[in-house]
Design a protein around this motif. Structure first.
Motif, short mmCIF file in Angstrom:
data_model
loop_
_atom_site.label_atom_id
_atom_site.label_comp_id
_atom_site.label_asym_id
_atom_site.label_seq_id
_atom_site.Cartn_x
_atom_site.Cartn_y
_atom_site.Cartn_z
N THR A 112 -0.37 116.37 106.26
CA THR A 112 0.00 116.25 104.84
C THR A 112 1.51 116.11 104.73
N GLY A 113 1.94 115.06 104.06
CA GLY A 113 3.38 114.85 103.85
C GLY A 113 4.07 114.14 105.01
N LEU A 114 3.33 113.76 106.05
CA LEU A 114 3.96 113.06 107.17
C LEU A 114 3.84 111.55 107.00
N ASP A 115 4.92 110.82 107.38
CA ASP A 115 4.82 109.36 107.34
C ASP A 115 3.98 108.89 108.53
N ILE A 116 3.66 107.61 108.56
CA ILE A 116 2.68 107.11 109.53
C ILE A 116 3.17 107.28 110.97
N ARG A 117 4.49 107.12 111.19
CA ARG A 117 4.99 107.28 112.57
C ARG A 117 4.87 108.73 113.02
N SER A 118 5.19 109.66 112.11
CA SER A 118 5.08 111.08 112.46
C SER A 118 3.63 111.47 112.69
N ARG A 119 2.73 110.88 111.89
CA ARG A 119 1.30 111.15 112.10
C ARG A 119 0.86 110.70 113.48
N ASP A 120 1.25 109.46 113.82
CA ASP A 120 0.86 108.93 115.14
C ASP A 120 1.41 109.84 116.24
N GLY A 121 2.68 110.29 116.06
CA GLY A 121 3.30 111.16 117.06
C GLY A 121 2.54 112.47 117.19
N LEU A 122 2.14 113.02 116.04
CA LEU A 122 1.41 114.29 116.06
C LEU A 122 0.07 114.12 116.79
N TRP A 123 -0.63 113.03 116.49
CA TRP A 123 -1.95 112.85 117.13
C TRP A 123 -1.82 112.59 118.62
N GLU A 124 -0.72 111.89 119.00
CA GLU A 124 -0.48 111.71 120.45
C GLU A 124 -0.31 113.06 121.13
N ALA A 125 0.44 113.95 120.47
CA ALA A 125 0.66 115.29 121.04
C ALA A 125 -0.66 116.06 121.12
N VAL A 126 -1.51 115.89 120.11
CA VAL A 126 -2.82 116.56 120.14
C VAL A 126 -3.65 116.00 121.29
N ASP A 127 -3.61 114.67 121.47
CA ASP A 127 -4.36 114.06 122.58
C ASP A 127 -3.92 114.66 123.91
N ARG A 128 -2.60 114.84 124.08
CA ARG A 128 -2.10 115.39 125.35
C ARG A 128 -2.56 116.83 125.56
N LEU A 129 -2.54 117.60 124.46
CA LEU A 129 -3.04 118.99 124.55
C LEU A 129 -4.49 119.01 124.99
N ARG A 130 -5.26 118.08 124.43
CA ARG A 130 -6.69 118.06 124.75
C ARG A 130 -6.93 117.61 126.19
N GLU A 131 -6.07 116.71 126.66
CA GLU A 131 -6.19 116.32 128.08
C GLU A 131 -6.00 117.53 128.98
N ASP A 132 -5.17 118.46 128.51
CA ASP A 132 -4.94 119.68 129.29
C ASP A 132 -6.02 120.73 129.03
N GLY A 133 -7.01 120.40 128.20
CA GLY A 133 -8.16 121.29 128.03
C GLY A 133 -8.15 122.14 126.77
N SER A 134 -7.14 121.96 125.89
CA SER A 134 -7.10 122.80 124.68
C SER A 134 -8.25 122.47 123.74
#
Ligand code: ATP
Length: 294
Positions: free
Chosen positions: A160-182
């Motif tokens: 909420t309140g994030l522009d599209i680039r920040s959203r993409d960045g956030l989801w990339e970080a979530v993807d990396r966390l999930r690759e590590d098993g989170s």
């Protein structure tokens, strides 16, 4: 073999005085899953999450996180990262100081600079929290939730309140966390994000979990749709077409390919242009709109 759930909620009831906000709610989140808890305004998502996070006591029912009562803070809190809807940072601290302070409370090990890099806040490391923009504050919230790559991360309306680039960045970080098993628990009002990201979705309305499943499981309960618009002068279209106003037409179908062929043949035979033609399986939005109407 089914693995022990990371989160196990059984028959949860939450009442505020005489008002029942959550009624007989049961759901599990499995290791490594991204589970999205979605719902209408006031459905009880935040109340539920607050209970699972250990901030609120259940009126009745049981909640287990890693097999423990989430209010056993010392057992559960170091293993979880929480991004709340509203941050509670001290306005006079800098970004770096905030991450260091909250990071030290988690008892996890990480490097502040690494975390600031993940959320693209390295340049603002020395800026006071009070001077950050809304989107930067949201990224700081996220940074403190993912400090030390916790096993379980709660993301309450993270974009909420994030522009599209920040959203993409956030989801990339979530993807990396999930690759590590989170394991990740998400609430959001951006249904397309849940549709793209969630392994399973729980849909709440007025305190009750109405539906639960993968996107495919949820959407196959409703018919597919064909939408297009027609000029006023066009003849009456075939199929059970409903005119929605402004020239736009909706066809609901359980035989998408066949009905699309009928429609295209009709358009060719009558020399009619089907403007803005869209055809596809039901979207999560449609399932959402059907909540409470069944
Ligand atoms: N402290 C409280 N006292 C009384 N009622 C409350 C309290 N907190 C929440 N409620 C009520 O409980 C219901 C569920 O609220 P909750 O915040 O859990 O919903 P939500 O699904 O997170 O909603 P939204 O999507 O609008 O954020 C709402 O009707 C709300 O008004």
């Amino acid at each position: 073999m089914t693995s022990t759930p990371v989160i196990d909620v059984e028959h949860l009831h939450l009442a505020y005085g005489g008002f029942t906000a959550v009624r007989d709610l049961s759901f599990q989140v499995r290791p490594g899953e991204l589970y999205a808890l979605l719902g209408t305004n006031g459905a009880g998502k935040t109340s539920t999450l607050e209970t699972v996070e250990g901030h609120r006591a259940a009126t009745s029912g049981t909640v287990r996180v890693f097999g423990r009562d989430p209010r056993e803070r010392r057992a559960v809190r170091p293993r979880t990262g929480i991004m709340l809807q509203e941050s509670g940072f001290a306005p006079d601290l800098t970004v770096r100081e905030s991450v260091r302070l909250i990071g030290s409370l988690t008892e996890r090990v990480d490097h502040v600079d690494r975390v600031l890099g993940v959320v693209d806040l390295a340049r603002q490391a020395g800026t006071r929290v009070s001077q950050l923009s809304g989107g930067e504050k949201r990224r700081l919230d996220f940074a403190t939730a993912v400090y030390g790559s916790p096993e379980l991360v709660f993301l309450d309306e993270p974009t909420t309140g994030l522009d599209i680039r920040s959203r993409d960045g956030l989801w990339e970080a979530v993807d990396r966390l999930r690759e590590d098993g989170s394991t990740v628990v998400l609430t959001t009002h951006y249904l397309e994000e849940a549709q793209q990201r969630a392994d399973r979705i729980g849909l709440m309305h007025r305190g009750v979990l109405h539906r639960e499943g993968t996107v495919a499981e949820l959407t196959r309960t409703l018919p597919a749709t064909i939408r297009f618009s027609l000029p006023d002068s066009a003849p009456e279209p075939p199929l059970r077409a409903v005119r929605e106003g402004g020239g736009s037409v909706l066809v609901e179908t359980s035989a998408l390919q066949e009905d699309l062929r009928v429609l295209l043949d009709w358009a060719r035979d009558h020399s009619v242009e089907l403007r803005e033609l869209q055809a596809g399986p039901t979207r999560l939005d449609d399932v959402f709109r059907s909540l409470g109407t069944e």
